[in-house]
Design a protein around this motif. Structure first.
Motif, mmCIF file in Angstrom:
data_model
loop_
_atom_site.group_PDB
_atom_site.id
_atom_site.type_symbol
_atom_site.label_atom_id
_atom_site.label_comp_id
_atom_site.label_asym_id
_atom_site.label_seq_id
_atom_site.Cartn_x
_atom_site.Cartn_y
_atom_site.Cartn_z
ATOM 1 N N ILE A 143 0.849 -1.201 0.000
ATOM 2 C CA ILE A 143 0.000 0.000 0.000
ATOM 3 C C ILE A 143 0.878 1.242 0.000
ATOM 4 O O ILE A 143 0.623 2.202 -0.736
ATOM 5 C CB ILE A 143 -0.965 -0.023 1.200
ATOM 6 N N TYR A 144 1.950 1.212 0.810
ATOM 7 C CA TYR A 144 2.887 2.340 0.810
ATOM 8 C C TYR A 144 3.543 2.502 -0.562
ATOM 9 O O TYR A 144 3.771 3.623 -1.018
ATOM 10 C CB TYR A 144 3.950 2.152 1.899
ATOM 11 N N SER A 145 3.819 1.385 -1.250
ATOM 12 C CA SER A 145 4.485 1.464 -2.549
ATOM 13 C C SER A 145 3.555 1.948 -3.657
ATOM 14 O O SER A 145 4.018 2.280 -4.741
ATOM 15 C CB SER A 145 5.071 0.101 -2.928
ATOM 16 N N ILE A 146 2.259 1.973 -3.406
ATOM 17 C CA ILE A 146 1.297 2.417 -4.418
ATOM 18 C C ILE A 146 1.106 3.933 -4.381
ATOM 19 O O ILE A 146 1.021 4.591 -5.422
ATOM 20 C CB ILE A 146 -0.061 1.715 -4.206
ATOM 21 N N ILE A 147 1.040 4.507 -3.184
ATOM 22 C CA ILE A 147 0.622 5.905 -3.033
ATOM 23 C C ILE A 147 1.571 6.913 -3.690
ATOM 24 O O ILE A 147 1.131 7.722 -4.514
ATOM 25 C CB ILE A 147 0.363 6.227 -1.546
ATOM 26 N N PRO A 148 2.900 6.922 -3.386
ATOM 27 C CA PRO A 148 3.759 7.930 -4.038
ATOM 28 C C PRO A 148 3.800 7.843 -5.560
ATOM 29 O O PRO A 148 3.656 8.872 -6.225
ATOM 30 C CB PRO A 148 5.140 7.672 -3.410
ATOM 31 N N PRO A 149 3.957 6.631 -6.169
ATOM 32 C CA PRO A 149 3.966 6.608 -7.635
ATOM 33 C C PRO A 149 2.647 7.067 -8.260
ATOM 34 O O PRO A 149 2.646 7.679 -9.328
ATOM 35 C CB PRO A 149 4.239 5.135 -7.977
ATOM 36 N N LEU A 150 1.538 6.781 -7.590
ATOM 37 C CA LEU A 150 0.241 7.211 -8.108
ATOM 38 C C LEU A 150 0.168 8.737 -8.171
ATOM 39 O O LEU A 150 -0.203 9.315 -9.200
ATOM 40 C CB LEU A 150 -0.879 6.652 -7.225
ATOM 41 N N ILE A 151 0.574 9.393 -7.089
ATOM 42 C CA ILE A 151 0.522 10.863 -7.022
ATOM 43 C C ILE A 151 1.565 11.489 -7.945
ATOM 44 O O ILE A 151 1.260 12.389 -8.734
ATOM 45 C CB ILE A 151 0.707 11.334 -5.573
ATOM 46 N N LEU A 152 2.817 11.000 -7.855
ATOM 47 C CA LEU A 152 3.888 11.599 -8.654
ATOM 48 C C LEU A 152 3.668 11.377 -10.151
ATOM 49 O O LEU A 152 3.886 12.286 -10.955
ATOM 50 C CB LEU A 152 5.237 11.025 -8.221
ATOM 51 N N GLY A 153 3.242 10.178 -10.525
ATOM 52 C CA GLY A 153 2.981 9.911 -11.943
ATOM 53 C C GLY A 153 1.866 10.789 -12.492
ATOM 54 O O GLY A 153 1.933 11.266 -13.619
ATOM 55 N N HIS A 154 0.835 11.011 -11.655
ATOM 56 C CA HIS A 154 -0.281 11.871 -12.062
ATOM 57 C C HIS A 154 0.193 13.305 -12.282
ATOM 58 O O HIS A 154 -0.299 13.994 -13.182
ATOM 59 C CB HIS A 154 -1.371 11.814 -10.993
ATOM 60 N N LYS A 155 1.157 13.757 -11.486
ATOM 61 C CA LYS A 155 1.678 15.123 -11.636
ATOM 62 C C LYS A 155 2.664 15.238 -12.802
ATOM 63 O O LYS A 155 2.768 16.282 -13.438
ATOM 64 C CB LYS A 155 2.361 15.567 -10.337
ATOM 65 N N LYS A 156 3.400 14.159 -13.090
ATOM 66 C CA LYS A 156 4.422 14.217 -14.141
ATOM 67 C C LYS A 156 3.851 14.083 -15.552
ATOM 68 O O LYS A 156 4.419 14.618 -16.495
ATOM 69 C CB LYS A 156 5.459 13.112 -13.916
ATOM 70 N N LEU A 157 2.749 13.376 -15.689
ATOM 71 C CA LEU A 157 2.201 13.133 -17.023
ATOM 72 C C LEU A 157 1.867 14.431 -17.774
ATOM 73 O O LEU A 157 2.322 14.622 -18.912
ATOM 74 C CB LEU A 157 0.974 12.219 -16.927
ATOM 75 N N PRO A 158 1.120 15.385 -17.176
ATOM 76 C CA PRO A 158 0.863 16.627 -17.919
ATOM 77 C C PRO A 158 2.130 17.452 -18.151
ATOM 78 O O PRO A 158 2.257 18.117 -19.179
ATOM 79 C CB PRO A 158 -0.144 17.386 -17.044
ATOM 80 N N LEU A 159 3.083 17.381 -17.214
ATOM 81 C CA LEU A 159 4.345 18.109 -17.416
ATOM 82 C C LEU A 159 5.110 17.544 -18.609
ATOM 83 O O LEU A 159 5.696 18.294 -19.387
ATOM 84 C CB LEU A 159 5.223 18.012 -16.165
ATOM 85 N N GLY A 160 5.124 16.214 -18.735
ATOM 86 C CA GLY A 160 5.798 15.591 -19.872
ATOM 87 C C GLY A 160 5.188 16.015 -21.188
ATOM 88 O O GLY A 160 5.895 16.236 -22.174
ATOM 89 N N GLU A 161 3.847 16.150 -21.189
ATOM 90 C CA GLU A 161 3.172 16.573 -22.417
ATOM 91 C C GLU A 161 3.430 18.052 -22.706
ATOM 92 O O GLU A 161 3.668 18.437 -23.851
ATOM 93 C CB GLU A 161 1.674 16.299 -22.302
ATOM 94 N N GLN A 162 3.387 18.899 -21.675
ATOM 95 C CA GLN A 162 3.607 20.335 -21.880
ATOM 96 C C GLN A 162 5.034 20.643 -22.310
ATOM 97 O O GLN A 162 5.266 21.527 -23.130
ATOM 98 C CB GLN A 162 3.279 21.109 -20.599
ATOM 99 N N LEU A 163 5.993 19.914 -21.740
ATOM 100 C CA LEU A 163 7.399 20.148 -22.087
ATOM 101 C C LEU A 163 7.834 19.355 -23.317
ATOM 102 O O LEU A 163 8.956 19.526 -23.793
ATOM 103 C CB LEU A 163 8.298 19.758 -20.907
ATOM 104 N N HIS A 164 6.953 18.472 -23.826
ATOM 105 C CA HIS A 164 7.292 17.575 -24.937
ATOM 106 C C HIS A 164 8.552 16.780 -24.600
ATOM 107 O O HIS A 164 9.450 16.627 -25.429
ATOM 108 C CB HIS A 164 7.474 18.350 -26.248
#
Length: 198
Positions: A143-164
Motif C-alpha cells: 500500500i505504501y508502494s502504491i501511493i507515491p507513484p500514483l501521485i507523482l505519476g499523475h503530476k508528471k504526465l501533464p508536465l511531460g506533455e507540456q514540455l514535450h
C-alpha cells in the motif's frame, strides 16, 4: 567550426522544467524508501520479489531525466558546437529500456510461476513480542508502494506533455506501472491465503 550560442527555454517552460526536476528528486527519494521497505518484508512471495525488482528498475527513468536535463542545457563548446540537446535522447533510450526490461521480467516471472505451479507459503514474524503473519506486513508495504507513484505519476504526465519531454512522459508511465504492480501484488493468491506453516 563556429560554436553556436547556448539555448535557453522561455520563462514558462523553464518554470515547468524546474517543477519536473523537483518531482524527479521526490521520486528518487520515495522510490528509495519504498525499495528499503519492500526488502524488509520480501519473504518468499514471488509477487513481492517482482514488485521489488520493478521498483528498483523504476529508479532508472528519473535518474536519466536528471542527468539528461543537466547536460542538455550546457553551453556548446568546440567539441560539441551545436550543444548537448541529444543527451535527452540518450536519457529517453535508458528510460524506455528500463520499461522494456521491467515488462520482460514481469512476463518471464509470471509465465515461469504459472508453468511451475510454484506456491510458496508465507510465514509469520515476531514483532514487539507478538507473532504477526508476514502477509499483513507485505500488504502494508505494498500500500505504501502504491501511493507515491500514483501521485507523482499523475503530476508528471501533464508536465511531460507540456514540455514535450519523452523521458518525463516515460517516467510517468513507469510510475503507473509501479502502482499497478503493487495493486496486483496485493491481490496475489500468495497474500490472500492466510495460511502459516509451522
Amino acid at each position: 567550426m563556429k560554436v553556436r550560442r547556448g539555448f535557453r527555454l522561455p520563462d514558462e517552460q523553464e518554470r515547468l522544467r524546474q517543477k519536473a526536476i523537483r518531482l524527479e528528486w521526490m521520486t528518487i527519494a520515495f522510490m528509495t524508501s519504498i525499495i528499503g521497505v519492500m526488502y524488509l518484508v520480501l519473504g518468499q512471495s514471488q509477487a513481492m520479489k517482482t514488485a521489488w525488482v520493478e521498483d528498483m528498475l523504476s529508479l532508472v527513468p528519473p535518474i536519466a531525466f536528471l542527468v539528461g536535463t543537466r547536460l542538455e542545457m550546457k553551453d556548446p563548446n568546440a567539441q560539441f558546437p551545436y550543444g548537448f540537446f541529444r543527451s535527452i535522447s540518450i536519457a529517453y533510450l535508458l528510460a524506455s529500456t528500463a520499461l522494456l526490461v521491467m515488462g520482460g521480467y514481469l512476463l518471464f516471472d509470471s509465465v515461469a510461476k504459472l508453468i511451475s505451479a510454484h506456491h510458496p507459503t508465507i510465514g509469520s514474524v515476531e514483532l514487539f513480542g507478538q507473532q504477526i503473519w508476514l502477509g499483513w506486513l507485505m500488504i502494508a508495504a505494498l500500500i505504501y508502494s502504491i501511493i507515491p507513484p500514483l501521485i507523482l505519476g499523475h503530476k508528471k504526465l501533464p508536465l511531460g506533455e507540456q514540455l514535450h519531454d519523452k523521458v518525463l512522459y516515460t517516467d510517468a508511465k513507469m510510475n503507473k506501472a509501479d502502482w499497478l504492480t503493487g495493486a496486483a501484488a496485493i491481490v496475489d493468491p500468495d497474500l490472500l491465503e492466510v495460511r502459516v506453516e509451522a
